[in-house]
Design an enzyme around this catalytic site. Structure first.
Site, short mmCIF file in Angstrom:
data_model
loop_
_atom_site.label_atom_id
_atom_site.label_comp_id
_atom_site.label_asym_id
_atom_site.label_seq_id
_atom_site.Cartn_x
_atom_site.Cartn_y
_atom_site.Cartn_z
N ILE A 116 8.77 -0.33 0.94
CA ILE A 116 8.22 -1.67 1.07
C ILE A 116 8.15 -2.27 -0.33
O ILE A 116 8.11 -1.56 -1.32
CB ILE A 116 6.83 -1.67 1.76
CG1 ILE A 116 5.85 -0.73 1.05
CG2 ILE A 116 6.96 -1.30 3.22
CD1 ILE A 116 4.46 -0.72 1.68
N ASP A 117 8.17 -3.59 -0.39
CA ASP A 117 8.22 -4.27 -1.68
C ASP A 117 6.97 -3.99 -2.52
O ASP A 117 5.91 -3.64 -2.00
CB ASP A 117 8.36 -5.78 -1.48
CG ASP A 117 9.65 -6.15 -0.77
OD1 ASP A 117 10.65 -5.43 -0.93
OD2 ASP A 117 9.64 -7.16 -0.04
N LYS A 118 7.11 -4.21 -3.81
CA LYS A 118 6.00 -3.99 -4.75
C LYS A 118 4.72 -4.66 -4.28
O LYS A 118 3.65 -4.04 -4.28
CB LYS A 118 6.39 -4.52 -6.13
CG LYS A 118 5.25 -4.57 -7.14
CD LYS A 118 5.66 -5.28 -8.41
CE LYS A 118 4.47 -5.44 -9.35
NZ LYS A 118 4.82 -6.18 -10.58
#
Length: 327
Positions: free
Chosen positions: A146-148
């Site tokens: 998942i994105d930062k």
């Protein structure tokens, strides 16, 4: 015919021996190996054949060579260091762990993999400290990401067989992933966004809906509508980079706070100073990986996990609720 594996170990190396059944006679060696040693990917088995770690009656053959049936395959399971990243002690919110997998709750702001601009201090570095053997698993066992600035649930494979299994389950859409998000604009009802995604042709840090891109399908339901925002529940059928963010922006309802795809925040008419501040200063895309369900790679047990909404999203929704009450 039932195929039985025999296993032995020596100095942390596993040796697996199996007789090739008659029904695989005439098959390529790499195809037969993929069938008989299904805990490992075909690509990895092909590498082991080429390196001489998978023998046919004690002989080294090529992946494309045909087998007859009745021969004995002997596989030396060789675990090599897969990453040069360094272990770093960092806190991890682990919800479940056994010898095969771990499930954790990632906070917003934590990068998953090292990369340009983030050589360390990532989730991968923390995992290597928590479980040093993950250095022998590609991407330290991270089978999805998942994105930062997205918070929430991730599953990590702790062994090669578990990784092979989970990658296949994700590919076959057997892992359930549910998110919650706040989007800008008023969605009338739920629906499905089926639009291919590829790298943006001019801005390399962005993805975009493009003809010829990889298939991408996102399902969503409305949880609650506010004056100019909608709280939605999102289910991923595929897992493309930035998929939820790109799909909702493409539909005209970008995620609140998304620095790449959203543009300026949309303010409802007559919004209070508190709401204006909350919308303008929300520090990330309003996206949280809320639920994760999978079948355990060893036991076959159906497992489900849930992560509560983080405090920043709770506070944001409270402001939106208050705006509805006082408008």
């Amino acid at each position: 015919m039932t195929t039985q594996l025999q296993q032995s170990s020596s100095e942390n190396t596993d040796f697996l021996t199996v007789m090739i059944p008659a029904d695989l006679g005439g098959a390529r060696l790499d195809q037969a190996a993929a069938r008989l040693f299904s805990d490992y990917s075909r690509e990895r088995l092909k590498e082991w054949i080429q390196q001489g770690h998978l023998l046919v009656d004690g002989k080294v053959l090529r992946p494309k060579d045909r087998i007859v049936g009745g021969e004995y395959l002997t596989l030396q399971v060789v675990l090599e260091v897969e990453t040069e990243a360094q272990a770093q002690e960092m806190p991890l919110n682990i919800l479940y762990e056994d010898d095969h997998i771990l499930v954790l709750d990632k906070p917003a702001g934590l990068v998953v993999h090292p990369g340009a601009g983030n050589p360390d201090g990532t989730l991968l570095n923390a995992l290597l400290h928590h479980c040093p053997d993950l250095k022998n698993i590609p991407r330290a066992g991270l089978v999805h990401r998942i994105d930062k600035d997205t918070s929430g649930l991730l599953v990590v494979a702790k062994t090669l067989p578990a990784q092979t299994y989970l990658v296949a389950e994700l590919s076959e859409k057997n892992v359930y992933r549910e998110y919650e998000a706040v989007v800008q604009g008023l969605l009338v009802s739920g629906g499905t966004i089926d639009a291919p995604i590829a790298r943006h042709p001019h801005e390399r840090v962005k993805m975009a809906v493009l003809n010829g891109g990889k298939p991408a399908v996102t399902h969503y339901r409305v949880i609650k509508r506010y004056r100019s925002h909608t709280h939605v529940r999102v289910e991923l059928e595929t897992g493309r980079t930035h998929q939820i963010r790109v799909h909702f922006a493409h539909k005209g309802y970008p995620l609140l706070g998304d620095p790449v795809y959203a543009g300026r925040p949309r303010l409802p008419k007559g919004a209070s100073p508190e709401l204006v501040s909350a919308l303008q200063q929300f520090p990330r895309q309003a996206l949280h990986a809320r639920r994760l369900s999978l079948v355990h790679p060893d036991t076959g047990e159906q497992m489900s996990f849930e992560s509560p909404l983080p405090q920043d999203l709770i506070d944001l929704l409270a402001c939106l609720n208050q705006d509805v009450k006082t408008s």
